[in-house]
Motif scaffolding. Structure first.
Motif, PDB file in Angstrom:
ATOM      1  N   GLY A  47     -38.138 -30.448  39.931  1.00  0.00           N
ATOM      2  CA  GLY A  47     -39.263 -29.643  39.489  1.00  0.00           C
ATOM      3  C   GLY A  47     -40.205 -30.453  38.617  1.00  0.00           C
ATOM      4  O   GLY A  47     -39.920 -31.588  38.262  1.00  0.00           O
ATOM      5  N   VAL A  48     -41.318 -29.855  38.283  1.00  0.00           N
ATOM      6  CA  VAL A  48     -42.323 -30.486  37.424  1.00  0.00           C
ATOM      7  C   VAL A  48     -42.403 -29.681  36.133  1.00  0.00           C
ATOM      8  O   VAL A  48     -42.568 -28.468  36.160  1.00  0.00           O
ATOM      9  CB  VAL A  48     -43.706 -30.513  38.114  1.00  0.00           C
ATOM     10  N   ILE A  49     -42.274 -30.367  35.005  1.00  0.00           N
ATOM     11  CA  ILE A  49     -42.390 -29.734  33.690  1.00  0.00           C
ATOM     12  C   ILE A  49     -43.710 -30.176  33.072  1.00  0.00           C
ATOM     13  O   ILE A  49     -43.934 -31.363  32.866  1.00  0.00           O
ATOM     14  CB  ILE A  49     -41.211 -30.125  32.769  1.00  0.00           C
ATOM     15  N   ARG A  50     -44.569 -29.202  32.798  1.00  0.00           N
ATOM     16  CA  ARG A  50     -45.854 -29.478  32.137  1.00  0.00           C
ATOM     17  C   ARG A  50     -45.894 -28.692  30.832  1.00  0.00           C
ATOM     18  O   ARG A  50     -45.477 -27.549  30.776  1.00  0.00           O
ATOM     19  CB  ARG A  50     -47.015 -29.028  33.005  1.00  0.00           C
ATOM     20  N   GLY A  51     -46.440 -29.310  29.803  1.00  0.00           N
ATOM     21  CA  GLY A  51     -46.668 -28.603  28.547  1.00  0.00           C
ATOM     22  C   GLY A  51     -45.514 -28.651  27.566  1.00  0.00           C
ATOM     23  O   GLY A  51     -45.571 -27.986  26.542  1.00  0.00           O
ATOM     24  N   ALA A  52     -44.465 -29.420  27.863  1.00  0.00           N
ATOM     25  CA  ALA A  52     -43.340 -29.510  26.925  1.00  0.00           C
ATOM     26  C   ALA A  52     -43.760 -30.314  25.700  1.00  0.00           C
ATOM     27  O   ALA A  52     -44.590 -31.211  25.779  1.00  0.00           O
ATOM     28  CB  ALA A  52     -42.138 -30.147  27.592  1.00  0.00           C
ATOM     29  N   ARG A  53     -43.159 -29.970  24.575  1.00  0.00           N
ATOM     30  CA  ARG A  53     -43.481 -30.628  23.304  1.00  0.00           C
ATOM     31  C   ARG A  53     -42.199 -31.204  22.712  1.00  0.00           C
ATOM     32  O   ARG A  53     -41.166 -30.518  22.663  1.00  0.00           O
ATOM     33  CB  ARG A  53     -44.081 -29.600  22.355  1.00  0.00           C
ATOM     34  N   VAL A  54     -42.273 -32.469  22.298  1.00  0.00           N
ATOM     35  CA  VAL A  54     -41.129 -33.095  21.624  1.00  0.00           C
ATOM     36  C   VAL A  54     -41.096 -32.561  20.193  1.00  0.00           C
ATOM     37  O   VAL A  54     -42.032 -32.748  19.424  1.00  0.00           O
ATOM     38  CB  VAL A  54     -41.233 -34.630  21.634  1.00  0.00           C
ATOM     39  N   VAL A  55     -40.018 -31.872  19.834  1.00  0.00           N
ATOM     40  CA  VAL A  55     -39.877 -31.292  18.504  1.00  0.00           C
ATOM     41  C   VAL A  55     -39.310 -32.324  17.544  1.00  0.00           C
ATOM     42  O   VAL A  55     -39.856 -32.532  16.459  1.00  0.00           O
ATOM     43  CB  VAL A  55     -38.972 -30.034  18.551  1.00  0.00           C
ATOM     44  N   LYS A  56     -38.199 -32.993  17.957  1.00  0.00           N
ATOM     45  CA  LYS A  56     -37.553 -33.999  17.100  1.00  0.00           C
ATOM     46  C   LYS A  56     -36.883 -35.057  17.955  1.00  0.00           C
ATOM     47  O   LYS A  56     -36.377 -34.770  19.029  1.00  0.00           O
ATOM     48  CB  LYS A  56     -36.442 -33.371  16.251  1.00  0.00           C
ATOM     49  N   VAL A  57     -36.870 -36.271  17.435  1.00  0.00           N
ATOM     50  CA  VAL A  57     -36.066 -37.367  17.984  1.00  0.00           C
ATOM     51  C   VAL A  57     -35.375 -37.999  16.788  1.00  0.00           C
ATOM     52  O   VAL A  57     -36.036 -38.436  15.841  1.00  0.00           O
ATOM     53  CB  VAL A  57     -36.924 -38.416  18.717  1.00  0.00           C
ATOM     54  N   TYR A  58     -34.028 -38.045  16.818  1.00  0.00           N
ATOM     55  CA  TYR A  58     -33.312 -38.545  15.647  1.00  0.00           C
ATOM     56  C   TYR A  58     -31.948 -39.115  16.043  1.00  0.00           C
ATOM     57  O   TYR A  58     -31.377 -38.717  17.061  1.00  0.00           O
ATOM     58  CB  TYR A  58     -33.141 -37.432  14.612  1.00  0.00           C
ATOM     59  N   PRO A  59     -31.433 -40.044  15.226  1.00  0.00           N
ATOM     60  CA  PRO A  59     -30.087 -40.554  15.478  1.00  0.00           C
ATOM     61  C   PRO A  59     -29.050 -39.579  14.921  1.00  0.00           C
ATOM     62  O   PRO A  59     -29.271 -38.933  13.901  1.00  0.00           O
ATOM     63  CB  PRO A  59     -30.055 -41.874  14.717  1.00  0.00           C
ATOM     64  N   ALA A  60     -27.933 -39.493  15.613  1.00  0.00           N
ATOM     65  CA  ALA A  60     -26.820 -38.661  15.160  1.00  0.00           C
ATOM     66  C   ALA A  60     -25.545 -39.451  15.428  1.00  0.00           C
ATOM     67  O   ALA A  60     -24.992 -39.389  16.519  1.00  0.00           O
ATOM     68  CB  ALA A  60     -26.800 -37.329  15.888  1.00  0.00           C
ATOM     69  N   GLY A  61     -25.129 -40.233  14.455  1.00  0.00           N
ATOM     70  CA  GLY A  61     -23.958 -41.092  14.633  1.00  0.00           C
ATOM     71  C   GLY A  61     -24.264 -42.192  15.633  1.00  0.00           C
ATOM     72  O   GLY A  61     -25.217 -42.939  15.467  1.00  0.00           O
TER      73      GLY A  61
END
Length: 152
Positions: A105-119
């Motif tokens: 499928g095609v995803i349009r309009g998604a927004r990155v909320v957070k990118v973070y390290p976890a361990g």
């Protein structure tokens, strides 16, 4: 009886023929949905499994992999997941059991909320607001309902 049925059929055909597409003007109006859901997705990727000797490069690769995994989860929520399964039996015993899963499928309009390290992982959180998706869709394809029909 046949003459009455034939007469009624001819009358009905004549009436329907009089309502052809050239005899009317249809005006449409765009109609918005009453509510818009918001979907969220989380993608994970391990740092150690990234194919690089440079630690900084492994971080960037894990960030990208976690973002792709989050987009896949969004696509699964929007379009569903296609499952194909097969089983083989020989001598009344299960010899092979296989399940394949895919999503497209095609995803349009998604927004990155957070990118973070976890361990030892990188995590990406995405959000897909369907009000934004609807607005993007409206720019390309206007959904319509009949507002008024004028017959001539």
């Amino acid at each position: 009886m046949k003459a009455i049925l034939l007469s009624a059929t001819l009358t009905l055909t004549a009436l329907l023929a009089g309502c052809s597409a050239q005899d009317r003007y249809v005006q449409y109006e765009t109609e918005a949905p009453t509510s818009f859901p918001t979907l969220t997705a989380i993608g994970y990727a391990t740092l150690d499994s990234q194919p690089s000797d440079d630690p900084a490069q492994r971080v960037l690769m894990a960030m990208q992999a976690s973002k792709i995994a989050a987009y896949r989860e969004l696509a699964e929520q929007v379009y569903g997941q296609h499952l194909a399964a097969s089983s083989q039996v020989r001598d009344w015993m299960l010899t092979n059991d296989e399940i394949k899963a895919s999503v497209s499928g095609v995803i349009r309009g998604a927004r990155v909320v957070k990118v973070y390290p976890a361990g030892e992982h990188y995590v990406t959180e995405l959000e897909l607001d369907f009000e934004q998706v609807w607005a993007l869709y409206q720019q390309q394809n206007r959904s319509q309902r009949v507002k008024e029909i004028t017959y001539f």
